[in-house]
Write a protein that holds these residues in place. Structure first.
Motif, PDB file in Angstrom:
ATOM      1  N   PHE A 123     124.272  61.312 -24.927  1.00 16.41           N
ATOM      2  CA  PHE A 123     125.089  60.089 -24.840  1.00 16.41           C
ATOM      3  C   PHE A 123     126.224  60.157 -25.863  1.00 16.41           C
ATOM      4  CE2 PHE A 123     121.620  59.193 -27.784  1.00 16.41           C
ATOM      5  CZ  PHE A 123     122.255  58.609 -28.865  1.00 16.41           C
ATOM      6  N   TYR A 124     127.086  59.154 -25.834  1.00 19.87           N
ATOM      7  CA  TYR A 124     128.214  59.074 -26.774  1.00 19.87           C
ATOM      8  C   TYR A 124     128.064  57.799 -27.597  1.00 19.87           C
ATOM      9  CZ  TYR A 124     130.239  62.740 -23.933  1.00 19.87           C
ATOM     10  OH  TYR A 124     130.449  63.920 -23.278  1.00 19.87           O
ATOM     11  N   THR A 125     128.394  57.890 -28.873  1.00 20.70           N
ATOM     12  CA  THR A 125     128.373  56.692 -29.720  1.00 20.70           C
ATOM     13  C   THR A 125     129.809  56.292 -30.052  1.00 20.70           C
ATOM     14  OG1 THR A 125     126.248  57.260 -30.694  1.00 20.70           O
ATOM     15  CG2 THR A 125     127.591  55.680 -31.906  1.00 20.70           C
ATOM     16  N   ALA A 126     130.140  55.049 -29.681  1.00 24.97           N
ATOM     17  CA  ALA A 126     131.471  54.504 -29.970  1.00 24.97           C
ATOM     18  C   ALA A 126     131.330  53.531 -31.130  1.00 24.97           C
ATOM     19  CB  ALA A 126     132.002  53.770 -28.747  1.00 24.97           C
ATOM     20  N   VAL A 127     132.190  53.689 -32.132  1.00 23.15           N
ATOM     21  CA  VAL A 127     132.177  52.755 -33.262  1.00 23.15           C
ATOM     22  C   VAL A 127     133.446  51.917 -33.205  1.00 23.15           C
ATOM     23  CG1 VAL A 127     132.037  52.512 -35.779  1.00 23.15           C
ATOM     24  CG2 VAL A 127     130.851  54.410 -34.638  1.00 23.15           C
ATOM     25  N   LEU A 128     133.276  50.595 -33.289  1.00 26.05           N
ATOM     26  CA  LEU A 128     134.413  49.687 -33.221  1.00 26.05           C
ATOM     27  C   LEU A 128     134.875  49.298 -34.624  1.00 26.05           C
ATOM     28  CD1 LEU A 128     133.378  47.332 -30.279  1.00 26.05           C
ATOM     29  CD2 LEU A 128     133.974  49.759 -30.273  1.00 26.05           C
ATOM     30  N   TYR A 129     136.053  48.719 -34.689  1.00 23.86           N
ATOM     31  CA  TYR A 129     136.668  48.351 -35.963  1.00 23.86           C
ATOM     32  C   TYR A 129     135.756  47.449 -36.796  1.00 23.86           C
ATOM     33  CZ  TYR A 129     140.232  46.666 -39.182  1.00 23.86           C
ATOM     34  OH  TYR A 129     140.940  46.347 -40.306  1.00 23.86           O
ATOM     35  N   ASP A 130     135.004  46.547 -36.134  1.00 18.88           N
ATOM     36  CA  ASP A 130     134.139  45.620 -36.885  1.00 18.88           C
ATOM     37  C   ASP A 130     132.763  46.230 -37.195  1.00 18.88           C
ATOM     38  OD1 ASP A 130     132.763  45.647 -34.500  1.00 18.88           O
ATOM     39  OD2 ASP A 130     132.985  43.512 -34.068  1.00 18.88           O
ATOM     40  N   GLY A 131     132.604  47.524 -36.931  1.00 17.88           N
ATOM     41  CA  GLY A 131     131.348  48.201 -37.259  1.00 17.88           C
ATOM     42  C   GLY A 131     130.342  48.241 -36.121  1.00 17.88           C
ATOM     43  N   THR A 132     130.585  47.497 -35.046  1.00 21.84           N
ATOM     44  CA  THR A 132     129.667  47.510 -33.896  1.00 21.84           C
ATOM     45  C   THR A 132     129.560  48.932 -33.343  1.00 21.84           C
ATOM     46  OG1 THR A 132     130.443  45.307 -33.296  1.00 21.84           O
ATOM     47  CG2 THR A 132     129.259  46.526 -31.585  1.00 21.84           C
ATOM     48  N   GLU A 133     128.338  49.328 -32.941  1.00 23.33           N
ATOM     49  CA  GLU A 133     128.156  50.635 -32.302  1.00 23.33           C
ATOM     50  C   GLU A 133     127.734  50.430 -30.855  1.00 23.33           C
ATOM     51  OE1 GLU A 133     125.689  53.414 -34.353  1.00 23.33           O
ATOM     52  OE2 GLU A 133     127.003  53.422 -36.126  1.00 23.33           O
ATOM     53  N   LEU A 134     128.343  51.191 -29.945  1.00 20.55           N
ATOM     54  CA  LEU A 134     127.979  51.127 -28.526  1.00 20.55           C
ATOM     55  C   LEU A 134     127.567  52.525 -28.096  1.00 20.55           C
ATOM     56  CD1 LEU A 134     131.109  49.133 -27.243  1.00 20.55           C
ATOM     57  CD2 LEU A 134     128.812  48.194 -27.530  1.00 20.55           C
ATOM     58  N   ARG A 135     126.524  52.617 -27.266  1.00 19.21           N
ATOM     59  CA  ARG A 135     126.087  53.928 -26.784  1.00 19.21           C
ATOM     60  C   ARG A 135     126.206  53.981 -25.268  1.00 19.21           C
ATOM     61  NH1 ARG A 135     123.388  52.955 -31.371  1.00 19.21           N
ATOM     62  NH2 ARG A 135     123.424  54.684 -32.821  1.00 19.21           N
ATOM     63  N   SER A 136     126.720  55.109 -24.783  1.00 16.71           N
ATOM     64  CA  SER A 136     127.003  55.177 -23.358  1.00 16.71           C
ATOM     65  C   SER A 136     126.827  56.609 -22.847  1.00 16.71           C
ATOM     66  CB  SER A 136     128.447  54.708 -23.139  1.00 16.71           C
ATOM     67  OG  SER A 136     128.768  54.724 -21.793  1.00 16.71           O
ATOM     68  N   ARG A 137     126.395  56.724 -21.573  1.00 19.54           N
ATOM     69  CA  ARG A 137     126.212  58.070 -20.978  1.00 19.54           C
ATOM     70  C   ARG A 137     127.557  58.678 -20.597  1.00 19.54           C
ATOM     71  NH1 ARG A 137     123.651  59.016 -16.378  1.00 19.54           N
ATOM     72  NH2 ARG A 137     123.917  56.935 -15.488  1.00 19.54           N
ATOM     73  N   TYR A 138     128.480  57.825 -20.100  1.00 20.78           N
ATOM     74  CA  TYR A 138     129.825  58.279 -19.738  1.00 20.78           C
ATOM     75  C   TYR A 138     130.850  57.417 -20.484  1.00 20.78           C
ATOM     76  CZ  TYR A 138     127.851  60.754 -15.742  1.00 20.78           C
ATOM     77  OH  TYR A 138     127.131  61.598 -14.944  1.00 20.78           O
ATOM     78  N   VAL A 139     132.001  58.021 -20.771  1.00 17.91           N
ATOM     79  CA  VAL A 139     133.104  57.244 -21.357  1.00 17.91           C
ATOM     80  C   VAL A 139     134.367  57.541 -20.553  1.00 17.91           C
ATOM     81  CG1 VAL A 139     134.557  56.844 -23.402  1.00 17.91           C
ATOM     82  CG2 VAL A 139     132.100  57.313 -23.684  1.00 17.91           C
ATOM     83  N   ILE A 140     135.041  56.474 -20.113  1.00 18.03           N
ATOM     84  CA  ILE A 140     136.350  56.646 -19.490  1.00 18.03           C
ATOM     85  C   ILE A 140     137.398  56.193 -20.508  1.00 18.03           C
ATOM     86  CG2 ILE A 140     137.893  55.897 -17.621  1.00 18.03           C
ATOM     87  CD1 ILE A 140     135.569  55.920 -15.750  1.00 18.03           C
ATOM     88  N   GLY A 141     138.273  57.115 -20.887  1.00 19.47           N
ATOM     89  CA  GLY A 141     139.332  56.812 -21.859  1.00 19.47           C
ATOM     90  C   GLY A 141     140.566  56.351 -21.103  1.00 19.47           C
ATOM     91  N   ALA A 142     140.780  55.021 -21.104  1.00 17.72           N
ATOM     92  CA  ALA A 142     141.947  54.430 -20.422  1.00 17.72           C
ATOM     93  C   ALA A 142     142.717  53.629 -21.459  1.00 17.72           C
ATOM     94  CB  ALA A 142     141.477  53.546 -19.269  1.00 17.72           C
ATOM     95  N   ASP A 143     142.778  54.191 -22.672  1.00 17.03           N
ATOM     96  CA  ASP A 143     143.309  53.423 -23.804  1.00 17.03           C
ATOM     97  C   ASP A 143     144.749  53.795 -24.152  1.00 17.03           C
ATOM     98  OD1 ASP A 143     142.076  55.820 -24.508  1.00 17.03           O
ATOM     99  OD2 ASP A 143     141.395  55.139 -26.463  1.00 17.03           O
ATOM    100  N   GLY A 144     145.523  54.155 -23.120  1.00 17.64           N
ATOM    101  CA  GLY A 144     146.969  54.208 -23.258  1.00 17.64           C
ATOM    102  C   GLY A 144     147.521  55.407 -24.034  1.00 17.64           C
ATOM    103  N   ALA A 145     148.825  55.291 -24.328  1.00 17.70           N
ATOM    104  CA  ALA A 145     149.600  56.412 -24.873  1.00 17.70           C
ATOM    105  C   ALA A 145     148.964  57.047 -26.124  1.00 17.70           C
ATOM    106  CB  ALA A 145     151.007  55.921 -25.202  1.00 17.70           C
ATOM    107  N   PHE A 146     148.450  56.215 -27.015  1.00 20.31           N
ATOM    108  CA  PHE A 146     147.921  56.747 -28.278  1.00 20.31           C
ATOM    109  C   PHE A 146     146.390  56.733 -28.271  1.00 20.31           C
ATOM    110  CE2 PHE A 146     152.211  55.241 -29.023  1.00 20.31           C
ATOM    111  CZ  PHE A 146     152.780  56.379 -29.575  1.00 20.31           C
ATOM    112  N   SER A 147     145.844  57.083 -27.140  1.00 24.74           N
ATOM    113  CA  SER A 147     144.399  57.045 -26.889  1.00 24.74           C
ATOM    114  C   SER A 147     143.522  57.557 -28.041  1.00 24.74           C
ATOM    115  CB  SER A 147     144.123  57.886 -25.632  1.00 24.74           C
ATOM    116  OG  SER A 147     142.751  58.116 -25.478  1.00 24.74           O
TER     117      SER A 147
END
Ligand code: FAD
Length: 352
Positions: free
Chosen positions: A130-154
């Motif tokens: 899986f993948y672990t995503a860490v957000l600015y506020d410290g929250t952690e999210l875990r996911s089997r797939y990640v789609i990166g649709a976060d624009g020019a400076f992804s």
């Protein structure tokens, strides 16, 4: 440990919302979460920095997504070339209120059982399965797939792929009180735009205009903004179970600079590949798709190197309405410009 969701879609613009919607619409109850760093007026503002033009034909590939929130209809493009040459191209398109269009798409995604969260991704790491995503506020999210649709400076691209799009253009967009041709996309071409152009689109009573930053000047306007437009692609659009779509993958067309259609079509293809459990199918589709044809980039580079005189010479035979027969005749008799004619012909049909 927090629960592992099926798919995390980072970015809820055209690419992310299309991916997320089709994941729920076509998938077998996958748990999907979209994450966007902006909400409310800030998000609307960001997404309004656009020409907001899209062809009606784009939606044939995106059913049941429709051209909602239409501000104006357009039925032709008028292109002003150096030397007073003017060419006209019949087309069928709309100017959408892009923030309202995205709100409606997000509503459809939620009706399909999708979830949305507000937060800014700052790091993404691959773990065992899986993948672990860490957000600015410290929250952690875990996911089997990640789609990166976060624009020019992804952030997804930086964290997992470590790559950049081939080209990045800063574009200034203005709203002005002025007259423009009704139901018409107007373009101005010239060597000073460096392979880009100046546009004038109708926009609900105002005119939406703009150009590559620094190539022109406009002092009187109702609103001014600037945003980056990546194009020319990235070396890879998949890595393991991470897929890049839209501006994160530099998928806007290098000739028309249209990116809404490509982002949404790529989002649907990425969703299909994830549902099948085969992300590399998305990579293969993109590499073989006409949307990523190297002809477009070649045409962009050629135009960027042309003088005003070169542009005038190439466009002159199409003065008036461009038709297929003279286009083909010109392409056959002028092999040096052949790729330009093909790329421009295709760009009007399928790149916006
Ligand atoms: C001035 C201008 C005019 C344009 N005009 C047109 C046009 O008329 N027609 C057309 O087809 N195309 C046009 N384009 C191109 C088009 O706007 C883009 O190609 C399209 O927006 C790409 O959509 P996207 O969803 O990939 O990225 P974006 O629209 O950039 O969406 C990315 C989303 O990701 C979010 N995000 C970013 N980073 C993070 C993070 N770390 N964590 C969480 N969320 C994050 C952002 O908040 C945003 O909502 C124009 C571009 C510009 C700059």
């Amino acid at each position: 440990m927090t629960e592992i969701i099926d798919v995390l879609v980072v970015g809820a613009g055209p690419a992310g919302l299309s991916s997320a919607f089709f994941l729920r619409h076509m998938g077998d109850d996958l748990e999907v979460l979209t994450l966007d760093r902006m909400e409310g007026r800030r998000r609307s503002r960001y997404h309004s920095i656009c020409g907001e033009g899209i062809s009606v034909g784009a939606f044939s590939e995106l059913t049941p997504i429709r051209p909602w929130a239409v501000k104006d209809r357009v039925d032709k493009a008028v292109i002003n070339w150096p030397g007073g040459v003017r060419t006209t191209q019949r087309l069928d398109g709309v100017i959408i209120d892009r923030p309202a269009f995205l709100d409606r798409l997000e509503g459809m995604y939620r009706e399909e059982g999708g979830h949305s969260a507000v937060g800014s991704l700052i790091s993404l790491k691959q773990e065992e399965g899986f993948y672990t995503a860490v957000l600015y506020d410290g929250t952690e999210l875990r996911s089997r797939y990640v789609i990166g649709a976060d624009g020019a400076f992804s952030t997804v691209r930086k964290q997992i792929f470590g790559t950049r799009p081939l080209r990045m253009l800063a574009v200034e967009r203005y709203l002005v009180e002025a007259e423009t041709l009704p139901e018409t996309l107007t373009f101005h071409m010239g060597e000073s735009y460096g392979g880009g152009y100046r546009w004038e689109f109708p926009c609900g009573g105002l005119v939406n205009t703009g150009f590559p930053a620094g190539t022109s000047r406009l002092d009187e306007y109702v609103d001014k903004a600037c945003r980056f437009l990546p194009f020319g692609g990235v070396p890879q659009v998949t890595d393991g179970n991470v897929l890049l779509v839209g501006d994160a993958a530099g998928q806007a067309n290098p000739v028309s600079f249209g990116g809404i259609r490509t982002s949404m079509v790529a989002g649907k293809r990425a969703a299909k590949a994830v549902i099948a459990g085969k992300p590399e199918r998305y990579r293969r589709w993109w590499e073989r798709s006409r949307l990523s044809s190297p002809w477009y980039m070649k045409a962009h580079e050629t135009l960027a190197g042309w003088s005003d005189g070169d542009m005038e010479r190439a466009a002159a035979p199409f003065q008036g309405r461009a038709r297929l027969r003279p286009l083909l005749r010109r392409a056959m008799t002028s092999p040096r410009d052949f790729h330009m004619y093909i790329a421009y012909g295709l760009a009007f049909r399928e790149s916006w």
